[in-house]
Scaffold this motif. Sequence first.
Motif, mmCIF file in Angstrom:
data_model
loop_
_atom_site.group_PDB
_atom_site.id
_atom_site.type_symbol
_atom_site.label_atom_id
_atom_site.label_comp_id
_atom_site.label_asym_id
_atom_site.label_seq_id
_atom_site.Cartn_x
_atom_site.Cartn_y
_atom_site.Cartn_z
ATOM 1 N N LEU A 89 100.781 55.632 -55.864
ATOM 2 C CA LEU A 89 102.205 55.424 -56.125
ATOM 3 C C LEU A 89 102.419 54.368 -57.196
ATOM 4 O O LEU A 89 103.380 54.416 -57.949
ATOM 5 C CB LEU A 89 102.918 55.010 -54.834
ATOM 6 N N ASN A 90 101.534 53.404 -57.234
ATOM 7 C CA ASN A 90 101.491 52.383 -58.286
ATOM 8 C C ASN A 90 100.120 51.729 -58.188
ATOM 9 O O ASN A 90 99.239 52.234 -57.489
ATOM 10 C CB ASN A 90 102.643 51.360 -58.134
ATOM 11 N N ALA A 91 99.940 50.633 -58.878
ATOM 12 C CA ALA A 91 98.627 49.989 -58.877
ATOM 13 C C ALA A 91 98.295 49.346 -57.535
ATOM 14 O O ALA A 91 97.136 48.982 -57.293
ATOM 15 C CB ALA A 91 98.570 48.935 -59.982
ATOM 16 N N HIS A 92 99.285 49.225 -56.669
ATOM 17 C CA HIS A 92 99.106 48.482 -55.424
ATOM 18 C C HIS A 92 99.232 49.343 -54.177
ATOM 19 O O HIS A 92 99.007 48.854 -53.065
ATOM 20 C CB HIS A 92 100.148 47.360 -55.333
ATOM 21 N N MET A 93 99.621 50.595 -54.314
ATOM 22 C CA MET A 93 99.914 51.409 -53.141
ATOM 23 C C MET A 93 99.516 52.855 -53.381
ATOM 24 O O MET A 93 99.683 53.387 -54.476
ATOM 25 C CB MET A 93 101.410 51.328 -52.804
ATOM 26 N N THR A 94 98.962 53.468 -52.343
ATOM 27 C CA THR A 94 98.589 54.880 -52.420
ATOM 28 C C THR A 94 99.152 55.613 -51.214
ATOM 29 O O THR A 94 99.311 55.041 -50.137
ATOM 30 C CB THR A 94 97.058 55.043 -52.490
ATOM 31 N N ARG A 95 99.464 56.891 -51.405
ATOM 32 C CA ARG A 95 99.996 57.725 -50.324
ATOM 33 C C ARG A 95 98.943 58.735 -49.917
ATOM 34 O O ARG A 95 98.508 59.560 -50.725
ATOM 35 C CB ARG A 95 101.273 58.441 -50.759
ATOM 36 N N VAL A 96 98.534 58.664 -48.658
ATOM 37 C CA VAL A 96 97.553 59.584 -48.122
ATOM 38 C C VAL A 96 98.279 60.615 -47.252
ATOM 39 O O VAL A 96 98.997 60.256 -46.316
ATOM 40 C CB VAL A 96 96.487 58.849 -47.292
ATOM 41 N N THR A 97 98.108 61.881 -47.592
ATOM 42 C CA THR A 97 98.695 62.975 -46.830
ATOM 43 C C THR A 97 97.644 63.532 -45.887
ATOM 44 O O THR A 97 96.519 63.828 -46.303
ATOM 45 C CB THR A 97 99.218 64.080 -47.762
ATOM 46 N N LEU A 98 98.026 63.677 -44.619
ATOM 47 C CA LEU A 98 97.113 64.098 -43.571
ATOM 48 C C LEU A 98 97.628 65.365 -42.899
ATOM 49 O O LEU A 98 98.831 65.636 -42.909
ATOM 50 C CB LEU A 98 96.989 62.995 -42.516
ATOM 51 N N THR A 99 96.718 66.109 -42.312
ATOM 52 C CA THR A 99 97.116 67.262 -41.524
ATOM 53 C C THR A 99 96.353 67.268 -40.210
ATOM 54 O O THR A 99 95.233 66.736 -40.130
ATOM 55 C CB THR A 99 96.868 68.579 -42.293
ATOM 56 N N SER A 100 96.985 67.847 -39.183
ATOM 57 C CA SER A 100 96.336 67.956 -37.883
ATOM 58 C C SER A 100 96.891 69.181 -37.171
ATOM 59 O O SER A 100 98.108 69.417 -37.184
ATOM 60 C CB SER A 100 96.598 66.715 -37.026
ATOM 61 N N PRO A 101 96.041 69.962 -36.524
ATOM 62 C CA PRO A 101 96.545 71.097 -35.751
ATOM 63 C C PRO A 101 97.374 70.661 -34.549
ATOM 64 O O PRO A 101 98.109 71.460 -33.967
ATOM 65 C CB PRO A 101 95.264 71.814 -35.316
ATOM 66 N N ASP A 102 97.261 69.391 -34.173
ATOM 67 C CA ASP A 102 97.996 68.866 -33.026
ATOM 68 C C ASP A 102 99.248 68.093 -33.416
ATOM 69 O O ASP A 102 99.853 67.419 -32.577
ATOM 70 C CB ASP A 102 97.094 67.938 -32.208
ATOM 71 N N LEU A 103 99.669 68.179 -34.680
ATOM 72 C CA LEU A 103 100.766 67.336 -35.149
ATOM 73 C C LEU A 103 102.075 67.616 -34.412
ATOM 74 O O LEU A 103 102.957 66.759 -34.370
ATOM 75 C CB LEU A 103 100.966 67.513 -36.662
ATOM 76 N N ASP A 104 102.208 68.783 -33.815
ATOM 77 C CA ASP A 104 103.448 69.091 -33.107
ATOM 78 C C ASP A 104 103.662 68.190 -31.897
ATOM 79 O O ASP A 104 104.787 68.074 -31.389
ATOM 80 C CB ASP A 104 103.494 70.562 -32.689
ATOM 81 N N ARG A 105 102.619 67.511 -31.432
ATOM 82 C CA ARG A 105 102.807 66.575 -30.326
ATOM 83 C C ARG A 105 102.877 65.120 -30.791
ATOM 84 O O ARG A 105 102.867 64.200 -29.978
ATOM 85 C CB ARG A 105 101.703 66.748 -29.286
ATOM 86 N N PHE A 106 102.965 64.922 -32.110
ATOM 87 C CA PHE A 106 103.171 63.571 -32.643
ATOM 88 C C PHE A 106 104.662 63.264 -32.560
ATOM 89 O O PHE A 106 105.482 63.893 -33.227
ATOM 90 C CB PHE A 106 102.685 63.484 -34.086
ATOM 91 N N ALA A 107 105.032 62.287 -31.739
ATOM 92 C CA ALA A 107 106.441 61.952 -31.533
ATOM 93 C C ALA A 107 106.950 61.086 -32.682
ATOM 94 O O ALA A 107 106.441 59.994 -32.909
ATOM 95 C CB ALA A 107 106.621 61.229 -30.208
ATOM 96 N N TYR A 108 107.948 61.601 -33.389
ATOM 97 C CA TYR A 108 108.576 60.855 -34.488
ATOM 98 C C TYR A 108 109.982 60.486 -34.053
ATOM 99 O O TYR A 108 110.815 61.351 -33.793
ATOM 100 C CB TYR A 108 108.612 61.706 -35.756
ATOM 101 N N ARG A 109 110.261 59.178 -33.983
ATOM 102 C CA ARG A 109 111.528 58.704 -33.442
ATOM 103 C C ARG A 109 112.423 58.036 -34.468
ATOM 104 O O ARG A 109 113.581 57.745 -34.176
ATOM 105 C CB ARG A 109 111.266 57.737 -32.289
ATOM 106 N N GLY A 110 111.920 57.749 -35.642
ATOM 107 C CA GLY A 110 112.756 57.081 -36.627
ATOM 108 C C GLY A 110 111.961 56.649 -37.829
ATOM 109 O O GLY A 110 110.728 56.754 -37.865
ATOM 110 N N PRO A 111 112.644 56.150 -38.871
ATOM 111 C CA PRO A 111 111.991 55.877 -40.153
ATOM 112 C C PRO A 111 111.002 54.718 -40.148
ATOM 113 O O PRO A 111 110.261 54.559 -41.114
ATOM 114 C CB PRO A 111 113.169 55.587 -41.095
ATOM 115 N N ASP A 112 110.983 53.903 -39.095
ATOM 116 C CA ASP A 112 109.931 52.880 -39.010
ATOM 117 C C ASP A 112 108.920 53.251 -37.935
ATOM 118 O O ASP A 112 108.334 52.397 -37.290
ATOM 119 C CB ASP A 112 110.512 51.492 -38.764
ATOM 120 N N GLN A 113 108.693 54.560 -37.791
ATOM 121 C CA GLN A 113 107.766 55.068 -36.778
ATOM 122 C C GLN A 113 106.368 54.473 -36.959
ATOM 123 O O GLN A 113 105.759 54.573 -38.024
ATOM 124 C CB GLN A 113 107.671 56.589 -36.868
#
Length: 275
Positions: free
Chosen positions: A41-65
């Motif tokens: 994203l810049n010289a100091h930060m990178t974005r790692v994209t991940l996948t999982s077959p079990d992601l449907d059970r990952f509970a996402y509750r808000g933007p600071d999850q």
Amino acid sequence: MAYSSVRFDPELEHMSTAAPLQQSRDADRAMGATVVANRALNAHMTRVTLTSPDLDRFAYRGPDQLVRIFLPPEPGAPLELPRGEQWWPEVKALPEHRRPVVRNYTVRGIDYASRELDIDFVLHGDAGPASRWALRARPGDRLGLLSDGARYLPPGDTDWQLLVGDETALPAVAAATEALDPGVRAIVVLEVADRSAEIPIDVPAGADLTWLHRGDRPFGAPAVDFVRGTALPGGVPYVWAAGESSLATGVRRHLVNERGFAKDRIYFCGYWRAQ
């Protein structure tokens, strides 16, 4: 001074007056995940994209999850994940050469349809295991994920919001800002080292974003001074402040002691402490 976006230990204590969140049982077990992409994203930060077959059970509750990540104990070593809901005793019981490294990060984005999850890592060389891993992460690399709580919870009577953070809180502040409905009044303050540490953020109408460049000043000082010198709106506020400990506590102390804000209108968390 070294810093990272790790939220220190697995038994993280949030400095908040909010009641503990109740976890759903499907979020209490670690899941394996695979790297799909790693994009700077810049010289100091990178974005790692991940996948999982079990992601449907990952509970996402808000933007600071919060997501706890499990990394191999050493580069190239096998990854052994806890299997039960009482995952921390399992991890501690493993011999050191098999014990995964556990760190805490913020989910930058999640797409259940494509089963992909993004985590933004602040990079500081090989100074820590998470930064070292993120620097070298390639498609096919494995790690573990465990959903935990989210604390960005503006009450329904909120008239305006104040969001304050540094590099380590940047993913949460960016996600919260982008999730605001157009027209919601919000003051967003992000303190980073310099211009090179900024990232693009989609700021909706009604929100104002200010980038502060720390330079040689102490961590948190520019953000606290900015809040102290800013005329804030009237009405009922909601404040979310996180990052280096002095930033989070300094913002809260000023708002409570000098502005008369109610403590229960402020969430604050020290993700780390400058050495």
